[in-house]
Design an enzyme around this catalytic site. Structure first.
Site, mmCIF file in Angstrom:
data_model
loop_
_atom_site.group_PDB
_atom_site.id
_atom_site.type_symbol
_atom_site.label_atom_id
_atom_site.label_comp_id
_atom_site.label_asym_id
_atom_site.label_seq_id
_atom_site.Cartn_x
_atom_site.Cartn_y
_atom_site.Cartn_z
ATOM 1 N N GLY A 109 0.819 -1.216 0.000
ATOM 2 C CA GLY A 109 0.000 0.000 0.000
ATOM 3 C C GLY A 109 0.846 1.255 0.000
ATOM 4 O O GLY A 109 2.080 1.202 -0.011
ATOM 5 N N ALA B 106 0.299 -2.235 8.787
ATOM 6 C CA ALA B 106 -0.302 -1.176 7.971
ATOM 7 C C ALA B 106 -1.525 -1.654 7.199
ATOM 8 O O ALA B 106 -2.202 -0.842 6.567
ATOM 9 C CB ALA B 106 0.734 -0.616 6.995
ATOM 10 N N LEU C 215 -0.464 1.122 12.718
ATOM 11 C CA LEU C 215 -0.756 2.396 12.073
ATOM 12 C C LEU C 215 -2.220 2.734 12.286
ATOM 13 O O LEU C 215 -3.102 2.018 11.800
ATOM 14 C CB LEU C 215 -0.446 2.341 10.571
ATOM 15 C CG LEU C 215 1.012 2.609 10.181
ATOM 16 C CD1 LEU C 215 1.942 1.531 10.709
ATOM 17 C CD2 LEU C 215 1.139 2.720 8.667
ATOM 18 N N LYS D 143 -9.160 9.449 12.599
ATOM 19 C CA LYS D 143 -10.588 9.106 12.578
ATOM 20 C C LYS D 143 -10.980 8.199 13.738
ATOM 21 O O LYS D 143 -12.181 7.968 13.984
ATOM 22 C CB LYS D 143 -10.930 8.452 11.236
ATOM 23 C CG LYS D 143 -10.817 9.417 10.064
ATOM 24 C CD LYS D 143 -10.991 8.738 8.730
ATOM 25 C CE LYS D 143 -10.891 9.755 7.593
ATOM 26 N NZ LYS D 143 -9.589 10.445 7.538
ATOM 27 N N ASN E 155 -4.608 12.485 7.413
ATOM 28 C CA ASN E 155 -4.634 12.045 6.025
ATOM 29 C C ASN E 155 -3.250 12.156 5.398
ATOM 30 O O ASN E 155 -2.476 13.057 5.729
ATOM 31 C CB ASN E 155 -5.621 12.903 5.237
ATOM 32 C CG ASN E 155 -7.042 12.694 5.719
ATOM 33 O OD1 ASN E 155 -7.762 11.866 5.217
ATOM 34 N ND2 ASN E 155 -7.443 13.454 6.724
ATOM 35 N N GLY F 179 -1.502 12.026 -1.286
ATOM 36 C CA GLY F 179 -1.095 11.181 -2.404
ATOM 37 C C GLY F 179 -1.249 9.699 -2.180
ATOM 38 O O GLY F 179 -0.919 8.905 -3.059
ATOM 39 N N VAL G 246 -7.747 12.014 -1.182
ATOM 40 C CA VAL G 246 -8.447 13.026 -1.962
ATOM 41 C C VAL G 246 -7.600 13.574 -3.118
ATOM 42 O O VAL G 246 -8.139 13.979 -4.148
ATOM 43 C CB VAL G 246 -8.910 14.166 -1.021
ATOM 44 C CG1 VAL G 246 -7.735 14.993 -0.534
ATOM 45 C CG2 VAL G 246 -9.944 15.038 -1.686
ATOM 46 N N GLU H 59 -18.959 10.816 7.602
ATOM 47 C CA GLU H 59 -17.868 11.780 7.436
ATOM 48 C C GLU H 59 -18.027 12.962 8.389
ATOM 49 O O GLU H 59 -19.115 13.508 8.538
ATOM 50 C CB GLU H 59 -17.833 12.282 5.994
ATOM 51 C CG GLU H 59 -16.572 13.042 5.635
ATOM 52 C CD GLU H 59 -16.490 13.297 4.136
ATOM 53 O OE1 GLU H 59 -15.386 13.196 3.591
ATOM 54 O OE2 GLU H 59 -17.526 13.582 3.510
#
Length: 639
Positions: free
Chosen positions: A317, A390, A432, A436, A473, A476, A481, A569
């Site tokens: 990932g 992760a 990790l 949120k 966040n 990339g 986003v 969200e």
């Protein structure tokens, strides 16, 4: 550094010149009014005898000159015209000019009526004074702002011909060696600098103000970049300060992003190779992350990785692969890239083999963390010393539709890896996590909060050091986003933003990886490490900046559409829970904090985990209710 004495001296010189100019212009306005009124000429000038203008008028003017010259300075001074910034003049300033000149000409008439009329036999025409009053107002306005109109006219003419030739008007930031090279390269039309014209150089060194760089004017203060770009019709900005700190670059970026200009930059010193001072690159979105990146203690990381077996779950990932890139530099005995998706893992393996050759001791194992037998075989065969976990489902809206799948993968997949780490004597286990997980409003965040509690529970009885790393966040990363915005921009828009006021904490992939590596070297088991990520970033600002970096104008070339918050969200994220703040402390540099474990009954927690397992596999409709029992501050939207 600006010298205050230099600025004060320049201000005094400017005030003196304005004062001298005002005295000259107000007297000229009176003389012109006399000439226009009487249709005559000034005595002594070539081609005119001055006979058409009565001598009594000139006698009146001599007395008026003595009076009006100091009077205009006093009135203009009282109106603070000598301390005003005329480049920002408004309608109110125009009104003050009219009032000030009315006062002056009113005083001139009163001076005539009570003083001069008793000395000179002359009846002063009131309408002649009105003519002088109008002329003086025009002269005053032109003396303060006329040069701007003339300059704008020449700029427009120049820009018209440049557009015809296809040349871009460029502003260079930095009047040092790199700035000089950029100007020289533009002037010489060197490769990468074609079809450009260096218009202006801006620098924060006041001593360089009003100097020139190969014929290009240098002006002071990068804070003026938005105004200068409008005034000079700039189309492209080149930041040419490779030695600048992140804080300095970020300050300049804030001003640059207030313009509609394309942005280029000379790479920082750390990225420059031989001859790199002339190499331009596009400004990347990570350059707009307005804070210094976190640094790491290389020795402490090397100490627990070198010659050790390291396992990275989710190794293919975005963050997992960057972790692998960083880890391989510390020469582990073996790096195990564990991932359910073979394509990414295979590509990463080939990338590292191509870069490091036989020095890269690593293998790829394909499998799911949900399969305890698959996970245990890896631990049994390779006996990892360090585990970076992760692997996770992280898409918030998707997990809202299938909460049971989020639980199976994130909660019980983590439990499988943690149990194996404890069973096979792993030294370091790093989870990790995400912002949120703090006061979660969605299933994904709640499952990550449960994994943090799992880490705390294992740390209470295991010899393995279990820690979690919580961050925001990642710019990339897959599914983030930024790639979405880039695809939308490439397609011509629109760019979709959920809410105009939505904010998020952001970090770069290398930053996330460094934090994770550093956390594993720190001492406290059962703790959550948090990066001070600075101020949250508005997603709307991020979208607009990305559009600008792509060479378009937001809302003009590429539309932005607000779609509303998605299921689960938040409008804003948090990094620390209220109960964690009291015992939070700084543990590394000025960026990494650690939180104290929360009080919890481990027997009740394990019992709730069993109930959650049954719900996830046998009664998915009950998953949210059981999650609520484990994470009391889980607050799903709409419930």
């Amino acid at each position: 550094m600006v010298k205050l004495s230099d600025m004060a001296r320049e201000q005094r010189n400017k005030m003196f010149l304005y004062a001298l100019l005002d005295v000259v212009l107000i007297n000229i306005s009176i003389i012109i009014a006399i000439c226009l009124w009487y249709g005559g000429t000034i005595p002594g000038l070539p081609g005119g005898s001055g006979t058409l203008i009565p001598n009594e008028v000139w006698s009146w003017y001599k007395y008026t000159f003595i009076f009006v010259s100091p009077l205009c300075l006093i009135v203009y001074g009282l109106f603070k015209f000598y301390s005003n910034l005329w480049k920002y003049a408004t309608i109110d300033d125009m009104y003050k000019i009219i009032v000030a000149n009315t006062i002056i000409y009113g005083a001139v008439y009163l001076y005539y009526y009570y003083v001069v009329s008793k000395i000179v036999d002359f009846e002063l025409p009131k309408r002649m004074l009105i003519v002088g009053w109008v002329i003086s107002i025009i002269f005053f306005i032109f003396s303060r702002s006329g040069y701007r109109f003339v300059k704008k006219l020449f700029i427009n003419i120049e820009h018209f011909f440049e557009k015809k030739s296809g040349r871009k008007r460029v502003l260079i930031v930095g009047a040092g060696y790199s700035g000089y090279n950029v100007v020289r390269s533009i002037n010489n039309g060197e490769k990468g600098y074609e079809n450009r014209m260096a218009v202006l150089v801006v620098d924060d060194d006041y001593n360089k103000n009003n100097s020139n760089l190969m014929g290009v004017r240098v002006t002071y203060d990068t804070a003026n970049i938005p105004r200068l770009c409008k005034e000079y019709e700039i189309e492209e900005i080149v930041i040419a300060i490779p030695s600048a700190t992140n804080a300095q670059i970020n300050r300049i970026m804030e001003f640059c992003t207030q313009t509609d200009c394309a942005l280029k930059m000379i790479p920082p010193m750390s990225d420059i190779s031989d001859g790199g001072y002339q190499r331009l690159r596009d400004v990347d979105i990570t350059d707009l992350l307005f804070r210094d990146e976190v640094s790491i203690d290389i020795y402490s990381i090397s100490e627990y990785i070198m010659n050790r077996v390291v396992l990275v779950t989710g190794g293919g990932g975005s963050i997992g692969s960057e972790l692998c890139r960083q880890i391989i530099k510390f020469e582990p005995k073996l790096l195990i890239i564990f991932d359910v998706y073979e394509n990414n893992a295979y590509e990463l393996y080939n990338e590292l083999k191509g870069k490091y050759g036989d020095k890269a001791k690593m293998i790829v194992r394909i499998g799911s963390i949900r399969d305890i037998n698959c996970v245990e075989r890896v631990f049994q065969e390779y006996r990892p010393n360090v585990v970076f976990h992760a692997a996770a489902h992280k898409h918030v809206p998707l997990m809202e539709y299938v909460p049971a799948e989020a639980v199976k993968n994130n909660v019980f997949g983590t439990l499988n890896v943690a149990e194996c780490a404890d069973k096979y004597g792993v030294d370091h286990f790093v989870l990790l996590s995400t912002d949120k997980a703090v006061n979660p409003t969605n299933v994904m965040g709640a499952t990550k909060r449960i994994t943090e509690l799992i880490i705390q529970e294992f740390a209470s009885h295991s010899k393995t050091k279990f820690v979690a790393v919580r961050f925001g966040n990642v710019l990339g990363s897959n599914g983030s986003v930024i790639p979405l915005f880039q695809k939308q921009i490439k397609a011509g828009g629109p760019v979709t933003v959920t809410d105009k006021n939505i904010t998020r904490f952001f970090m770069t992939i290398p930053e996330a990886s460094r934090l994770v590596l550093q956390a594993a070297s720190l001492d406290d088991s059962g703790r959550i490490y948090v990066l001070d990520m600075g101020k949250p970033v508005k997603i709307d600002d991020l979208a607009r900046n990305l559009i600008k970096l792509s060479g378009y104008v937001p809302d003009k070339d590429i539309k932005i559409v607000y779609t509303g918050l998605r299921p689960g969200e938040k409008l804003y994220e948090e990094l620390i829970m209220a109960e964690e703040k009291e015992n939070m402390k700084l543990v590394f540099g000025n960026k990494i904090f650690v939180t104290a474990p929360v009080d919890m009954d481990y027997d009740v927690f394990n019992k709730n985990l069993e109930e959650l397992y049954k719900a996830a596999f046998d009664a998915p409709e009950k998953v949210r209710d059981v999650i609520k029992k484990i994470v009391p501050n889980f607050d799903p939207k709409g419930e």
